[in-house]
Design a protein around this motif. Structure first.
Motif, mmCIF file in Angstrom:
data_model
loop_
_atom_site.group_PDB
_atom_site.id
_atom_site.type_symbol
_atom_site.label_atom_id
_atom_site.label_comp_id
_atom_site.label_asym_id
_atom_site.label_seq_id
_atom_site.Cartn_x
_atom_site.Cartn_y
_atom_site.Cartn_z
ATOM 1 N N ASP A 148 15.899 8.562 -11.614
ATOM 2 C CA ASP A 148 16.025 8.897 -10.362
ATOM 3 C C ASP A 148 15.227 8.409 -9.287
ATOM 4 O OD1 ASP A 148 14.425 10.474 -11.335
ATOM 5 O OD2 ASP A 148 14.944 12.367 -10.215
ATOM 6 N N LYS B 15 16.922 4.352 -9.469
ATOM 7 C CA LYS B 15 18.489 4.095 -9.485
ATOM 8 C C LYS B 15 18.931 3.824 -7.985
ATOM 9 C CE LYS B 15 21.200 4.617 -13.112
ATOM 10 N NZ LYS B 15 20.878 5.782 -13.954
ATOM 11 N N THR C 100 11.130 7.737 -3.370
ATOM 12 C CA THR C 100 11.653 8.603 -4.502
ATOM 13 C C THR C 100 10.631 9.139 -5.378
ATOM 14 O OG1 THR C 100 11.876 6.705 -5.566
ATOM 15 C CG2 THR C 100 13.901 7.246 -4.365
#
Lengths: 413, 284
Positions: A46, A49, A334
């Motif tokens: 994640d 991505k 992220t």
């Protein structure tokens, strides 16, 4: 009898199809002009991505297939990829693995691509990060994210012993430690000396002006500067300033004040914030104390093109995109991993004073020696450090032995 | 003909890998060799000579010996004892205790390591807390070279008792009641029944448990890997962990393969000795 033969054939077929499946090549089904780029990332998917989607949006016709591999199995997985000569196109490499895999010829020479894509130029990145991408004069990777070690300290406790800004030199570190332990009493320590972390004594040795392995592949473990460093660290155990055999939980001890300082990486900022919200505002991060210098280590990860990739040009284009500010800042958002790109640091996302302390430390940090034997030498050095600090061995004798061992591993005799 | 599937599978997945490993053990194969086979050179017996000069390997052999000598008898006796006790009754209490004893065997080792790591923790651990009730000083369970070895044995002992207990329980329930009835008519006491009927008739189960436990302890691996990484001062380094470290941490495949052959040969010898020592099977 016929039945049995049929069964045999069936099981034969089964066993062969099993084998075939095992070796099966999950080829990029290059249907039409849409290409699939296989990318291996360490950690969780994640975090990457969103960046891969940004890339896909800008480059129609390319599909980025991101596979996340947990860090602790990543090395095994890469070994398998090298053995089968069948791996990803782009691979994220821990900086300490570069020499090993570069020596095995698993990483492509990046220099032609660096000329082609200005975003990959070495000047864009921190010096220490660029050093990790070099192996025997060849550039085999492009810096992606960096990490370094800095000093976490309890501002309230350090103010109490006269160092509100944290210790700036080795002498101040020692003095502050003594005062902290004296003031705290039984069960109190100043900071943990992490003997099980191979880079920890190395950082202090660099600060003391020592090399670990010099440019002529000569280990420096038994030289005065290194010996002095080990004795300095040992004194923290001997004087009860550091816990021996550390299974003390760092964050818990930091929270209840039984350990006022520790040296660690940027990932600990979030951990301390989450696990010890009670001490918000009572702690800070600063650069490491200096002896000759205040050098720290630089680590992190680089991006490489796997030598057995079928789409090296596409892979290079993807890496060039990952080296740009937009992708680097997105990755910081992220994953909290700090960008290797210097220009990204002017962005306000990184203006938090704790992160800024790491940014300052990055200007004076260097990677572990880039020889392919380093991993094994680091293991031996760790064992020697343990012998000295816990096993009670004589420092000079043990380090002489270590130096011999390192010479042997480096093939110097 | 009908054994062909078994033979093919055995050859494919057991014998060929063993032969390949044997060949690798006579080479200097490392990551560079793995990437390009032309870089692999034969080194004769030098891996085997080096490994017996490697102080860490010798230490790991010594540690493994200690694990076996303390661990095996402890596991066999304790699991037999627990099985005998649990065989006395069949109420809900006995049934739930079977589950309790069996639970550790099916628990993931990493989960076990986290929990036991806290039990052994020098500052917050339960064991040190218990010691403090009796005014005893806190111990460094996993940091003291001698204690760390015993701590790992205790953990592995706790983990392996369940499975072996099940085997003993199954064997106990296979002993016909009529033997005990006949013995009771002759006036045998509980102890005598145990000594002359139960234990001899458990012979095969005991043999099986001993061999599997022995092999398991010679290959002692997961506990030191997750709890101590072989430290402190290599005091908990087992042979299997040594092989893993050399093969997968340091990419010295040739060296690791020679270590695994030494281990392989030790296991074969020990198993053969077991078969030789085993007395004639008790006939029902």
């Amino acid at each position: 009898m016929k039945k049995k033969t049929g069964f045999t054939i069936a099981s034969l077929l089964l066993s062969f199809s099993l084998v075939a499946a095992g070796c099966g090549n999950s080829d990029n089904s290059a249907s039409g002009d849409s290409k699939t780029l296989k990318v291996w990332f360490m950690g969780t998917s994640d975090t990457v991505k969103p960046i891969a989607e940004m890339y896909e949006a800008k480059n129609p016709g390319i599909k980025v297939d991101v596979q996340a591999i947990p860090w602790d199995t990543a090395h095994d997985k890469l070994l398998t990829a090298v053995a089968s000569k069948n791996g990803p196109d782009v691979v994220q490499m821990g900086t300490t693995w570069i020499p090993e895999f570069a020596a095995a010829g698993a990483l492509k020479d990046m220099s032609p691509y660096i000329e082609q894509y200005p975003s990959m130029k070495a000047d864009n990145f921190f010096d220490g990060a660029v050093q990790t991408t070099q192996y025997e004069g060849k550039t085999v990777a492009v810096p992606f994210y960096v990490e370094t070690r800095a000093m976490f300290y309890r501002t309230d406790l350090l103010s109490g012993v006269g160092y509100p800004e944290g210790p700036k030199t080795w002498d101040e570190l020692k003095d502050a430690s003594k005062k902290l332990v004296e003031k705290g009493g039984a069960g109190h320590y100043a900071l943990p000396i992490e003997g099980k972390d191979s880079i920890y004594p190395v950082i202090f040795a660099w600060q003391n002006g020592s090399e670990i392995i010099d440019e002529n592949r000569q280990p420096q473990f038994n030289q005065p500067a290194y010996v002095e460093t080990v004795n300095f660290l040992k004194s923290f155990y001997d004087e009860g300033l550091s816990p021996k055999g550390t299974d003390l939980d760092t964050v818990a001890a930091f929270k209840d004040g039984t350990m006022a300082m520790f040296i660690s990486g940027p990932w600990m900022i979030q951990t301390v914030k989450e696990k010890a919200p009670e001490i918000d505002g009572k702690w800070a991060v600063t650069t490491l104390p200096a002896k000759v210098t205040n050098t720290s280590s630089i680590g992190g990860a680089d991006l490489s093109i796997f030598n057995y990739s079928k789409n090296p040009d596409e892979a290079a284009k993807f890496i060039a995109f990952m080296a740009e500010q937009e992708a680097q800042l997105k990755y910081y958002e992220t994953s909290n991993s700090m960008p290797a790109l210097k220009a990204a640091w002017t962005n306000e996302a990184l203006s938090d004073p704790m992160i800024a302390a790491f940014g300052k430390q990055l200007e004076n940090s260097r990677p572990a020696p880039t020889v392919k034997e380093y991993e094994e030498i680091a293991q031996a050095a760790m064992a020697a450090f343990e012998q000295i600090t816990i096993g009670g061995a004589d420092t000079q004798t043990e380090l002489d032995k270590l130096n011999d061992k390192a010479n042997e591993l480096l093939g110097n005799k | 003909m009908f054994i062909a599937p078994a033979v093919i599978l055995l050859t494919l997945f057991s014998i060929i890998p063993i032969i390949i490993a044997l060949v690798i053990s006579f080479t200097d194969m490392d990551l560079v060799g793995l990437a390009d086979y032309s870089n692999i050179r034969g080194v004769g017996f030098s891996n085997y000579i080096d490994i017996f000069k490697d102080p860490i390997f010798l230490k790991s052999m010594y540690n493994t010996l200690i694990y076996v000598v303390i661990g095996v008898p402890l596991v066999v006796m304790a699991s037999m004892g627990v099985a005998l006790l649990l065989n006395y009754g069949s109420g809900w209490l006995f049934k739930s205790f079977r589950v309790i004893y069996y639970m550790p065997s099916i628990t993931n080792i990493v989960a076990v390591a986290v929990v036991w790591g806290y039990l052994y923790n020098g500052s917050y651990g339960l064991f040190n807390y218990i010691l403090s009730w009796f005014g005893l000083p806190a111990q460094q369970w996993l940091q003291d070279p001698v204690l760390a070895k015993l701590s790992l044995i205790l953990l592995a002992f706790w983990k392996s008792i369940g499975l072996n207990m099940i085997i003993f329980l199954a064997a106990l329930q296979g002993i016909p009641r009529s033997y005990y009835e006949a013995a009771e008519i002759d006036g045998a006491t509980g102890w005598k029944k145990l000594r002359y009927i139960t234990v001899p008739l458990l012979g095969f189960a005991t043999f099986f448990v001993t061999i599997t436990t022995l092999i398991g302890w010679i290959q002692f691996f997961e506990e030191p890997l997750v709890m101590t990484k072989g430290g402190p001062l290599n005091a908990t380094m087992s042979m299997a962990l040594f092989i893993y470290n050399n093969g997968f941490q340091l990419s010295k495949f040739g060296y690791a393969a020679s270590g695994s052959f030494v281990l392989f040969i030790i296991i074969i010898i020990v198993t053969l000795i077991q078969f030789a020592v085993k007395k004639k099977e008790v006939e029902y």
